[in-house]
Design an enzyme around this catalytic site. Sequence first.
Site, mmCIF file in Angstrom:
data_model
loop_
_atom_site.group_PDB
_atom_site.id
_atom_site.type_symbol
_atom_site.label_atom_id
_atom_site.label_comp_id
_atom_site.label_asym_id
_atom_site.label_seq_id
_atom_site.Cartn_x
_atom_site.Cartn_y
_atom_site.Cartn_z
ATOM 1 N N ALA A 1 4.380 1.399 8.222
ATOM 2 C CA ALA A 1 5.319 0.325 8.572
ATOM 3 C C ALA A 1 4.679 -0.617 9.583
ATOM 4 O O ALA A 1 3.735 -0.244 10.277
ATOM 5 C CB ALA A 1 6.589 0.929 9.160
ATOM 6 N N LEU B 1 -6.305 -13.556 -0.201
ATOM 7 C CA LEU B 1 -7.207 -14.236 -1.142
ATOM 8 C C LEU B 1 -6.914 -13.896 -2.609
ATOM 9 O O LEU B 1 -6.716 -14.805 -3.425
ATOM 10 C CB LEU B 1 -8.657 -13.859 -0.794
ATOM 11 C CG LEU B 1 -9.726 -14.349 -1.753
ATOM 12 C CD1 LEU B 1 -9.852 -15.858 -1.692
ATOM 13 C CD2 LEU B 1 -11.080 -13.705 -1.444
ATOM 14 N N ILE C 1 -10.422 -22.927 -0.239
ATOM 15 C CA ILE C 1 -11.317 -22.017 0.507
ATOM 16 C C ILE C 1 -11.295 -22.446 1.970
ATOM 17 O O ILE C 1 -11.502 -23.628 2.277
ATOM 18 C CB ILE C 1 -12.775 -22.107 -0.010
ATOM 19 C CG1 ILE C 1 -12.884 -21.657 -1.475
ATOM 20 C CG2 ILE C 1 -13.711 -21.281 0.875
ATOM 21 C CD1 ILE C 1 -14.300 -21.766 -2.059
ATOM 22 N N PHE C 2 -11.073 -21.464 2.859
ATOM 23 C CA PHE C 2 -11.035 -21.780 4.290
ATOM 24 C C PHE C 2 -12.455 -21.776 4.879
ATOM 25 O O PHE C 2 -12.874 -20.796 5.479
ATOM 26 C CB PHE C 2 -10.142 -20.789 5.030
ATOM 27 C CG PHE C 2 -8.695 -20.813 4.589
ATOM 28 C CD1 PHE C 2 -8.039 -22.029 4.382
ATOM 29 C CD2 PHE C 2 -7.994 -19.638 4.377
ATOM 30 C CE1 PHE C 2 -6.707 -22.059 3.967
ATOM 31 C CE2 PHE C 2 -6.659 -19.665 3.978
ATOM 32 C CZ PHE C 2 -6.022 -20.873 3.768
ATOM 33 N N PHE D 1 -10.047 -1.892 4.908
ATOM 34 C CA PHE D 1 -10.680 -3.205 4.813
ATOM 35 C C PHE D 1 -9.761 -4.056 3.916
ATOM 36 O O PHE D 1 -8.553 -4.026 4.125
ATOM 37 C CB PHE D 1 -12.155 -3.064 4.401
ATOM 38 C CG PHE D 1 -12.985 -2.643 5.605
ATOM 39 C CD1 PHE D 1 -12.795 -1.404 6.206
ATOM 40 C CD2 PHE D 1 -13.879 -3.510 6.206
ATOM 41 C CE1 PHE D 1 -13.469 -1.033 7.365
ATOM 42 C CE2 PHE D 1 -14.577 -3.153 7.365
ATOM 43 C CZ PHE D 1 -14.363 -1.914 7.941
ATOM 44 N N ASN D 2 -10.269 -4.808 2.933
ATOM 45 C CA ASN D 2 -9.353 -5.710 2.214
ATOM 46 C C ASN D 2 -8.744 -5.043 0.979
ATOM 47 O O ASN D 2 -9.374 -4.990 -0.077
ATOM 48 C CB ASN D 2 -10.081 -6.998 1.847
ATOM 49 C CG ASN D 2 -10.327 -7.861 3.058
ATOM 50 O OD1 ASN D 2 -11.044 -7.460 3.983
ATOM 51 N ND2 ASN D 2 -9.719 -9.026 3.099
ATOM 52 N N LYS E 1 -3.034 -2.810 16.392
ATOM 53 C CA LYS E 1 -3.542 -1.675 15.591
ATOM 54 C C LYS E 1 -4.444 -0.796 16.456
ATOM 55 O O LYS E 1 -4.396 0.431 16.380
ATOM 56 C CB LYS E 1 -4.308 -2.161 14.341
ATOM 57 C CG LYS E 1 -3.510 -2.953 13.345
ATOM 58 C CD LYS E 1 -2.204 -2.336 12.962
ATOM 59 C CE LYS E 1 -2.232 -1.519 11.705
ATOM 60 N NZ LYS E 1 -0.875 -1.048 11.309
ATOM 61 N N TYR F 1 -2.633 -9.063 16.110
ATOM 62 C CA TYR F 1 -2.422 -8.027 15.095
ATOM 63 C C TYR F 1 -3.435 -6.896 15.280
ATOM 64 O O TYR F 1 -3.075 -5.714 15.364
ATOM 65 C CB TYR F 1 -2.542 -8.640 13.687
ATOM 66 C CG TYR F 1 -2.722 -7.614 12.600
ATOM 67 C CD1 TYR F 1 -1.658 -6.788 12.250
ATOM 68 C CD2 TYR F 1 -3.946 -7.451 11.942
ATOM 69 C CE1 TYR F 1 -1.818 -5.808 11.272
ATOM 70 C CE2 TYR F 1 -4.115 -6.492 10.971
ATOM 71 C CZ TYR F 1 -3.044 -5.673 10.630
ATOM 72 O OH TYR F 1 -3.216 -4.706 9.672
ATOM 73 N N ILE G 1 0.842 -1.206 0.000
ATOM 74 C CA ILE G 1 0.000 0.000 0.000
ATOM 75 C C ILE G 1 0.876 1.256 0.000
ATOM 76 O O ILE G 1 0.628 2.207 -0.742
ATOM 77 C CB ILE G 1 -0.982 -0.025 1.196
ATOM 78 C CG1 ILE G 1 -1.897 -1.245 1.082
ATOM 79 C CG2 ILE G 1 -1.813 1.268 1.241
ATOM 80 C CD1 ILE G 1 -2.765 -1.528 2.301
HETATM 81 N N1 UFG Z 1 -9.186 -17.128 2.057
HETATM 82 C C1 UFG Z 1 -9.366 -18.407 1.582
HETATM 83 N N2 UFG Z 1 -8.294 -19.037 1.054
HETATM 84 C C2 UFG Z 1 -7.058 -18.487 0.983
HETATM 85 C C3 UFG Z 1 -6.880 -17.166 1.477
HETATM 86 C C4 UFG Z 1 -7.977 -16.533 2.008
HETATM 87 O O1 UFG Z 1 -10.458 -18.948 1.626
HETATM 88 O O2 UFG Z 1 -6.117 -19.143 0.494
HETATM 89 C C5 UFG Z 1 -10.336 -16.425 2.631
HETATM 90 C C6 UFG Z 1 -10.135 -16.104 4.109
HETATM 91 O O3 UFG Z 1 -10.502 -17.209 4.908
HETATM 92 C C7 UFG Z 1 -11.031 -14.896 4.287
HETATM 93 C C8 UFG Z 1 -10.976 -14.212 2.914
HETATM 94 O O4 UFG Z 1 -10.486 -15.181 2.006
HETATM 95 O O5 UFG Z 1 -12.332 -15.320 4.510
HETATM 96 C C9 UFG Z 1 -10.048 -13.018 2.900
HETATM 97 O O6 UFG Z 1 -8.802 -13.420 3.425
HETATM 98 P P1 UFG Z 1 -7.493 -12.529 3.331
HETATM 99 O O7 UFG Z 1 -6.383 -13.279 3.998
HETATM 100 O O8 UFG Z 1 -7.267 -12.097 1.924
HETATM 101 O O9 UFG Z 1 -7.870 -11.240 4.143
HETATM 102 P P2 UFG Z 1 -8.395 -11.106 5.637
HETATM 103 O O10 UFG Z 1 -9.813 -10.654 5.541
HETATM 104 O O11 UFG Z 1 -8.117 -12.274 6.486
HETATM 105 O O12 UFG Z 1 -7.382 -9.999 6.168
HETATM 106 C C10 UFG Z 1 -7.488 -8.667 5.828
HETATM 107 C C11 UFG Z 1 -6.130 -8.010 5.934
HETATM 108 C C12 UFG Z 1 -5.613 -8.131 7.320
HETATM 109 C C13 UFG Z 1 -6.635 -7.593 8.264
HETATM 110 C C14 UFG Z 1 -7.972 -8.250 8.059
HETATM 111 C C15 UFG Z 1 -9.020 -7.673 8.931
HETATM 112 O O13 UFG Z 1 -5.248 -8.624 5.046
HETATM 113 O O14 UFG Z 1 -4.413 -7.407 7.425
HETATM 114 O O15 UFG Z 1 -8.362 -8.084 6.720
HETATM 115 O O16 UFG Z 1 -9.140 -6.345 8.629
HETATM 116 F F1 UFG Z 1 -6.258 -7.839 9.537
#
Ligand code: UFG
Length: 326
Positions: A70, A184, A201-202, A163-164, A138, A134, A12
């Site tokens: 950072a 993702l 997919i988790f 957000f994402n 924050k 984490y 970012i």
């Molecule tokens: N997911 C999968 N498979 C994967 C990777 C992700 O199914 O291989 C799913 C995750 O379970 C989640 C969604 O995709 O449901 C998004 O996952 P990300 O890891 O891309 O992002 P997160 O929502 O977990 O995390 C983001 C930021 C973090 C922050 C979080 C909450 O990357 O830094 O949002 O704000 F902490």
Amino acid sequence: MKILCVGGAGYIGSFVARGLHSKGYQVEVLDNLSSGHRAALFTEIKLHHIDYGEVSEEFLSGFNYFILLAGKIRVDESMDNPWLYWHENVFKLANFLDKIPQDSVVIYSSSAAVYKPKNHPLKESDYLGPSSVYGATKAAAESLIEHLALDKNKIRAICLRYFNAAGASADGKFGEDHSPETHLIPLLCKFALGQTERFVIFGDDWETADGTCVRDFIHVEDLAAAHILALEFLKKSDARFEVINLGAGTGFSVKQVISELETILQRKLKIEVSAKRPGDVPFLVADIQKAKDLLNWSPSFTLSDILKSALQFHKSKPTGYPDFDS
Ligand code: UFG
């Protein structure tokens, strides 16, 4: 305005630094290159290869605007090594803020991870309750900044709750390159391009419409634009402290993201499903009215734009940026 973009060689941060430079702002970058990349910056942008925990007061006295990106960003890593996260995201930040000049302006990169998402969309005034170390770091950083702004009158600040973040520059030259990658959209794109063997997919048994988690994906170019508007807002107003959500304001489930990608590719992907990932929450969607009202900002890119640009980046840089400096 002499701007220091701390962590400005990261995903970012590099979009923010390049965006500022392109608009003619005087910006320099400070980055220890532990996860950032020199190649993510234009060569004309001055990069100070130093850890933000080690800069001197004298060096910082040359700047009056600080964009702080950072720190450590992985939820799973923070649960395995909480001390590392407190050290990198809070202790170093407190030390850094102590050294910056009186009356500095600070834009801090916070996260939706600070919320306890009971409802959606999430407003800035909603209940906080991080579900990870984490997120806790924050939230602590936000409190620290709020105190310095409102009680100590040292700084004026805006905390931006991302957000994402996802996507790449339209020409595919600049994008997301983490090691290891856990997000993702880059993982899906790399799988679709044949650069990895599996995509999992988790969990598909969440209490959501299709059983997969819902997230609010915001294009990194839209995020970068919001940082510049936040700087301009603080320059023009006498506001002391604000917290602002940055998302698209719309949720897409993991399955919907996959389906959008399949539409772009015009083929089906062979996706696997595993158990839920610890620390995930079913919904994270932003209410972005405050960003619209205060910053006159609104997102301009769609999920399809995000996916197309990310595909382009991973296609042109299958192994990421050349890491000649890290
Ligand atoms: N997911 C999968 N498979 C994967 C990777 C992700 O199914 O291989 C799913 C995750 O379970 C989640 C969604 O995709 O449901 C998004 O996952 P990300 O890891 O891309 O992002 P997160 O929502 O977990 O995390 C983001 C930021 C973090 C922050 C979080 C909450 O990357 O830094 O949002 O704000 F902490």
